[in-house]
Design an enzyme around this catalytic site. Sequence first.
Site, PDB file in Angstrom:
ATOM      1  N   ARG A 122       0.847  -1.205   0.000  1.00 43.78           N
ATOM      2  CA  ARG A 122       0.000   0.000   0.000  1.00 43.78           C
ATOM      3  C   ARG A 122       0.876   1.247   0.000  1.00 43.78           C
ATOM      4  O   ARG A 122       0.895   2.010   0.955  1.00 43.78           O
ATOM      5  CB  ARG A 122      -0.927  -0.048   1.198  1.00 43.78           C
ATOM      6  CG  ARG A 122      -1.881  -1.222   1.076  1.00 43.78           C
ATOM      7  CD  ARG A 122      -3.107  -1.052   1.900  1.00 43.78           C
ATOM      8  NE  ARG A 122      -4.292  -1.397   1.116  1.00 43.78           N
ATOM      9  CZ  ARG A 122      -5.519  -1.485   1.628  1.00 43.78           C
ATOM     10  NH1 ARG A 122      -5.723  -1.203   2.889  1.00 43.78           N
ATOM     11  NH2 ARG A 122      -6.543  -1.798   0.860  1.00 43.78           N
ATOM     12  N   GLN A 127      -0.734   2.494  -5.890  1.00 41.12           N
ATOM     13  CA  GLN A 127      -2.149   2.797  -5.624  1.00 41.12           C
ATOM     14  C   GLN A 127      -3.075   2.307  -6.724  1.00 41.12           C
ATOM     15  O   GLN A 127      -4.151   1.794  -6.463  1.00 41.12           O
ATOM     16  CB  GLN A 127      -2.334   4.306  -5.467  1.00 41.12           C
ATOM     17  CG  GLN A 127      -2.386   4.754  -4.028  1.00 41.12           C
ATOM     18  CD  GLN A 127      -2.807   6.199  -3.903  1.00 41.12           C
ATOM     19  OE1 GLN A 127      -2.938   6.915  -4.894  1.00 41.12           O
ATOM     20  NE2 GLN A 127      -3.031   6.631  -2.679  1.00 41.12           N
ATOM     21  N   ASP A 130      -4.037  -1.428  -6.584  1.00 46.25           N
ATOM     22  CA  ASP A 130      -4.529  -1.908  -5.298  1.00 46.25           C
ATOM     23  C   ASP A 130      -5.919  -2.527  -5.460  1.00 46.25           C
ATOM     24  O   ASP A 130      -6.942  -1.866  -5.339  1.00 46.25           O
ATOM     25  CB  ASP A 130      -4.558  -0.722  -4.321  1.00 46.25           C
ATOM     26  CG  ASP A 130      -4.923  -1.150  -2.908  1.00 46.25           C
ATOM     27  OD1 ASP A 130      -5.358  -2.297  -2.716  1.00 46.25           O
ATOM     28  OD2 ASP A 130      -4.780  -0.310  -2.001  1.00 46.25           O
ATOM     29  N   SER A 133      -8.383  -2.261  -2.448  1.00 45.07           N
ATOM     30  CA  SER A 133      -9.085  -0.984  -2.333  1.00 45.07           C
ATOM     31  C   SER A 133     -10.192  -0.873  -3.365  1.00 45.07           C
ATOM     32  O   SER A 133     -11.306  -0.457  -3.054  1.00 45.07           O
ATOM     33  CB  SER A 133      -8.113   0.184  -2.508  1.00 45.07           C
ATOM     34  OG  SER A 133      -7.293   0.295  -1.371  1.00 45.07           O
ATOM     35  N   TYR A 228      -2.905  -1.267   7.688  1.00 44.25           N
ATOM     36  CA  TYR A 228      -3.920  -2.172   8.237  1.00 44.25           C
ATOM     37  C   TYR A 228      -3.951  -2.085   9.749  1.00 44.25           C
ATOM     38  O   TYR A 228      -2.959  -1.761  10.385  1.00 44.25           O
ATOM     39  CB  TYR A 228      -3.637  -3.622   7.844  1.00 44.25           C
ATOM     40  CG  TYR A 228      -3.988  -3.889   6.429  1.00 44.25           C
ATOM     41  CD1 TYR A 228      -5.318  -3.983   6.048  1.00 44.25           C
ATOM     42  CD2 TYR A 228      -3.002  -3.996   5.460  1.00 44.25           C
ATOM     43  CE1 TYR A 228      -5.652  -4.203   4.737  1.00 44.25           C
ATOM     44  CE2 TYR A 228      -3.331  -4.211   4.146  1.00 44.25           C
ATOM     45  CZ  TYR A 228      -4.663  -4.314   3.791  1.00 44.25           C
ATOM     46  OH  TYR A 228      -5.000  -4.523   2.497  1.00 44.25           O
TER      47      TYR A 228
END
Lengths: 380, 380
Positions: A122, A127, A130, A133, A228
């Site tokens: 992450r 990004q 991901d 996400s 996380y």
Amino acid sequence: MGQTLFVPREVLEGEGRVAASPDTVKRLLGLGFEVIVEAGAGAGSRLADAEFEKAGARLGKAGDAGGADVILKVRRPTREELAGYRKGALVLAMMDPFGHEGEVAAMARAGVVGFAMELMPRITRAQSMDVLSSQANLAGYRAVIDAAAEYDRALPMMMTAAGTVPAAKVFVMGAGVAGLQAIATARRLGAVVTATDVRAAAGEQVASLGAKFVMTDALKDASGEGGYARELTEEEKRAQAELIAGHIAKQDIVITTALIPGRPAPRLVTAPMVASMRAGSVIVDLAVERGGNVEGAQAGSVVVTDNGVKIVGHVNVAGRVAASASLLYARNLFAFLETLVDKEKKQLAVDWEDELVKATLLTRDGAVVHPRLVEAAAAA
Amino acid sequence: MGQTLFVPREVLEGEGRVAASPDTVKRLLGLGFEVIVEAGAGAGSRLADAEFEKAGARLGKAGDAGGADVILKVRRPTREELAGYRKGALVLAMMDPFGHEGEVAAMARAGVVGFAMELMPRITRAQSMDVLSSQANLAGYRAVIDAAAEYDRALPMMMTAAGTVPAAKVFVMGAGVAGLQAIATARRLGAVVTATDVRAAAGEQVASLGAKFVMTDALKDASGEGGYARELTEEEKRAQAELIAGHIAKQDIVITTALIPGRPAPRLVTAPMVASMRAGSVIVDLAVERGGNVEGAQAGSVVVTDNGVKIVGHVNVAGRVAASASLLYARNLFAFLETLVDKEKKQLAVDWEDELVKATLLTRDGAVVHPRLVEAAAAA
């Protein structure tokens, strides 16, 4: 270069997503790949074969996987699928490796180079790759739609000539990507929204979406690595559970989104908490496939408890908005694959020392190579 | 006065609503009634027997209807129910009289004084008694939730690191109470919303909710009496259909809400229009119980067409949010019943010349008395 990329139709029952879109097919052609899409691969995501063809893909059949240098998938390949893959082929998918070590070993034996997209670090650079996400965002949205569909009242306050319908009270547990989108969607629908998270830092984001943050002062910030949440201590769990227990009894809808990578989901809502809720209340457990945040939740079912509370345990919630989920997932895959290609020579050129590769690579040259899986194997 | 009011459990399969709430029970006691609620009457609306008892009602059984001076219901009484009622009892319900003249005649033969709540005039004084509005409002909300639940994409635009999910295009046909609430709810969820109505005057309301009004200039204002749309001429229908046909092909979700009191629902969406839509699109037909606005809609089903369009034909859509619907409906009934009571003497004192009574009264002294039903009987 003449390197071939194959996009199969997913074989898992109920999986409507697909690992490419007409948009990414065009981009993949730009990288120099010949792209073959299995006929019907996009059907569950409302992407017609004709659209893939128009974008420049060739339509093929499942057997075409055998000639591919790269295979883009949604789910980890089954043993049957692996049997048809070429040795050395790159396979990109959500591999769900932890707890499925045997399946990963089978992938190694098949000789494929397997990447687990959900292990992408992450960091800013990654990004756009991901998948957690992009899929969690949609799952958070869909959780609220599913809750509203099961709920026997309206969510927004309605002021009518015959009186006022009060706004529903929605409580979101876990303010990660899914939780934040659930908060935003419930707010859009006019609910009164509260939320909690073990990371005190999440309070600001929750407030910025117009929801109230519920957290005991006693709870220390339990932020873990990589963005996380880490697991809570027993004492922290007790303090949180007490606060939550009182709050939950007053809620109409509860949405739980707490996941710890590679571990069973934490139990956030106990049976006594469920029993404290009013009949007609709805709980959506987005972690149900990982063992569940909610006691009594069942994967794939809507359970109605003795006191009339509905516990919604839909699996693959992002897949319930498959058309949107596929478009984003396909872009995630493309963004990563792009880093595995030499764009001048237009051929695959994996830098095995790249941190994204090291973080996601599961199998290579016939062996399981991911450090966490190797450790687990050694410890077993 | 010792006059007794009875609230039965509804017998129609799937009807979760109930004609009283703990709130209205208290108010009914204040009018001097003894209130008996059948055990379990509120179960489908999340109103427990204990709550009714706490409000002052006595719990009873279906047979208690026989001793009641007033019976409050959701649906027209069945012949079995009528057989148990006392002659001269007042029955307030949504009677759905047109097209069910035989059932109304049975009510007359049973000797009950039947009021059809849906015939309440749309005047200021009767706003709080307007069951069509209170229920249509919830149906409009629920139609959007049902559409979102069937739709395979997200409604709001989502800007993510992996690209942008476009907002869904929602088209609402008919901008009455249900249509306006559907517009408002779809806007809340972030959709791009357009709407149409045969009344040009509706354009302003549509615009005030942030939606675009779609209407051909050739269409004259077709406002009818009582705030309802009148039927269109053939020429008007053609002009509208042409405009709509072009618009509909580009929509993701269409919600139709067009009803003409006492007449079959107008056909707004034809099979060729449905065929012009993209696979995965969703149509919700709120008029399906009246013959439907949409060709191919089936009451009680979600139909998937050959080209992959879902036509949602849920019946009793307000009843899908029964807990909210019952609270408002109960208030509507109370507001009307209050006008039928002499508050000083605390006894029933119906003014048969009152315009609300004249508009809603179906049967009295063994005869069908409503002018429109009497006319229909004479013409037959």
